[in-house]
Design a protein around this motif. Structure first.
Motif, PDB file in Angstrom:
ATOM      1  N   GLU A  32      -0.819   7.928   1.189  1.00 30.55           N
ATOM      2  CA  GLU A  32      -1.621   6.792   1.639  1.00 30.55           C
ATOM      3  C   GLU A  32      -0.854   5.975   2.686  1.00 30.55           C
ATOM      4  O   GLU A  32      -1.414   5.576   3.711  1.00 30.55           O
ATOM      5  CB  GLU A  32      -1.945   5.932   0.421  1.00 30.55           C
ATOM      6  CG  GLU A  32      -3.065   4.964   0.577  1.00 30.55           C
ATOM      7  CD  GLU A  32      -3.366   4.276  -0.761  1.00 30.55           C
ATOM      8  OE1 GLU A  32      -4.558   4.155  -1.054  1.00 30.55           O
ATOM      9  OE2 GLU A  32      -2.434   3.864  -1.479  1.00 30.55           O
ATOM     10  N   THR A  33       0.431   5.747   2.444  1.00 36.66           N
ATOM     11  CA  THR A  33       1.272   5.007   3.386  1.00 36.66           C
ATOM     12  C   THR A  33       1.398   5.766   4.708  1.00 36.66           C
ATOM     13  O   THR A  33       1.256   5.191   5.783  1.00 36.66           O
ATOM     14  CB  THR A  33       2.671   4.767   2.778  1.00 36.66           C
ATOM     15  OG1 THR A  33       2.517   4.074   1.536  1.00 36.66           O
ATOM     16  CG2 THR A  33       3.565   3.984   3.704  1.00 36.66           C
ATOM     17  N   SER A  35      -0.624   8.059   5.852  1.00 33.50           N
ATOM     18  CA  SER A  35      -1.953   8.116   6.449  1.00 33.50           C
ATOM     19  C   SER A  35      -2.255   6.842   7.238  1.00 33.50           C
ATOM     20  O   SER A  35      -2.732   6.906   8.373  1.00 33.50           O
ATOM     21  CB  SER A  35      -3.000   8.329   5.356  1.00 33.50           C
ATOM     22  OG  SER A  35      -4.293   8.207   5.873  1.00 33.50           O
ATOM     23  N   ALA A  36      -1.979   5.710   6.646  1.00 33.02           N
ATOM     24  CA  ALA A  36      -2.241   4.432   7.314  1.00 33.02           C
ATOM     25  C   ALA A  36      -1.364   4.268   8.553  1.00 33.02           C
ATOM     26  O   ALA A  36      -1.823   3.792   9.592  1.00 33.02           O
ATOM     27  CB  ALA A  36      -2.010   3.274   6.348  1.00 33.02           C
ATOM     28  N   HIS A  37      -0.114   4.683   8.452  1.00 28.77           N
ATOM     29  CA  HIS A  37       0.819   4.518   9.570  1.00 28.77           C
ATOM     30  C   HIS A  37       0.487   5.441  10.741  1.00 28.77           C
ATOM     31  O   HIS A  37       0.606   5.054  11.892  1.00 28.77           O
ATOM     32  CB  HIS A  37       2.247   4.767   9.092  1.00 28.77           C
ATOM     33  CG  HIS A  37       3.270   4.563  10.170  1.00 28.77           C
ATOM     34  ND1 HIS A  37       3.665   3.314  10.580  1.00 28.77           N
ATOM     35  CD2 HIS A  37       3.967   5.454  10.917  1.00 28.77           C
ATOM     36  CE1 HIS A  37       4.570   3.441  11.542  1.00 28.77           C
ATOM     37  NE2 HIS A  37       4.772   4.733  11.754  1.00 28.77           N
TER      38      HIS A  37
END
Length: 184
Positions: A32-33, A35-37
């Motif tokens: 998730e981290t 992916s967001a970055h």
């Protein structure tokens, strides 16, 4: 705090997430981290990491995975983790030894002309400079299993199997031993 509450969180649309284990929670949060970055969807990251687009979403829905799959995904995430993003160490420790120093073009050229291959023949992957650079820089920095897993995730079929990596690393060790013997 109760274990099930500790591993639960809320998503905007899908409601409450319950993870099968702390490992699956850590893998999901790392993905998730990342992916967001990187502005990459979880499905795309899933496809790249395990060739299954719904892997991370499944983890969020209390699906589980084998230890081998979890280790492979963790190695993949570590191998492709963006340099400009800090690893969230509160989730899980970053696997050691996967950040390998780069090898210069001059060093690769030097190795190319060394007597590593006594018969003069080179393996099929030898002409692939990216693969050769990775295998040379990974020597003594990670295990054979890690090198094979990271190599397969980065290069796919271009990366040799564990036995070929082992043979190459043995020859590098012999070369280093010969150089030390000559210089002393």
């Amino acid at each position: 705090m109760a274990p099930d509450k500790q591993m639960s969180t809320r998503l905007p649309r899908s409601g409450r997430m319950v993870f099968a284990s702390s490992m699956t929670m850590a893998l999901f949060r790392l993905a998730e981290t990342m992916s967001a970055h990187t502005a990459t969807s979880l499905e795309a990251l899933s496809g790249r990491a395990v060739s299954k687009g719904g892997f991370f979403k499944g983890l969020a829905r209390e699906s589980d995975c084998t230890t081998a799959t979890a280790e492979r995904v963790l190695l993949w995430l570590d191998g492709f983790w963006p340099e400009d993003l800090d690893w969230p160490s509160d989730l899980i420790a970053r696997p050691s030894g996967l950040r390998v120093p780069s090898v210069s073009g001059a060093r690769l050229a030097e190795i190319s002309n060394e007597p590593i291959w006594a018969n003069g023949r080179r393996p099929p992957w030898w002409s692939d400079l990216e693969v050769r650079e990775f295998l040379t820089s990974a020597h003594r920095q990670m295990s054979l299993l890690q090198a094979e897993a990271v190599g397969q995730s980065r290069f796919g079929a271009r990366c040799p199997r564990k036995s070929a990596i082992h043979t190459y690393w043995q020859r590098l060790d012999r070369l280093h031993a010969l150089k030390k013997g000559v210089s002393t």
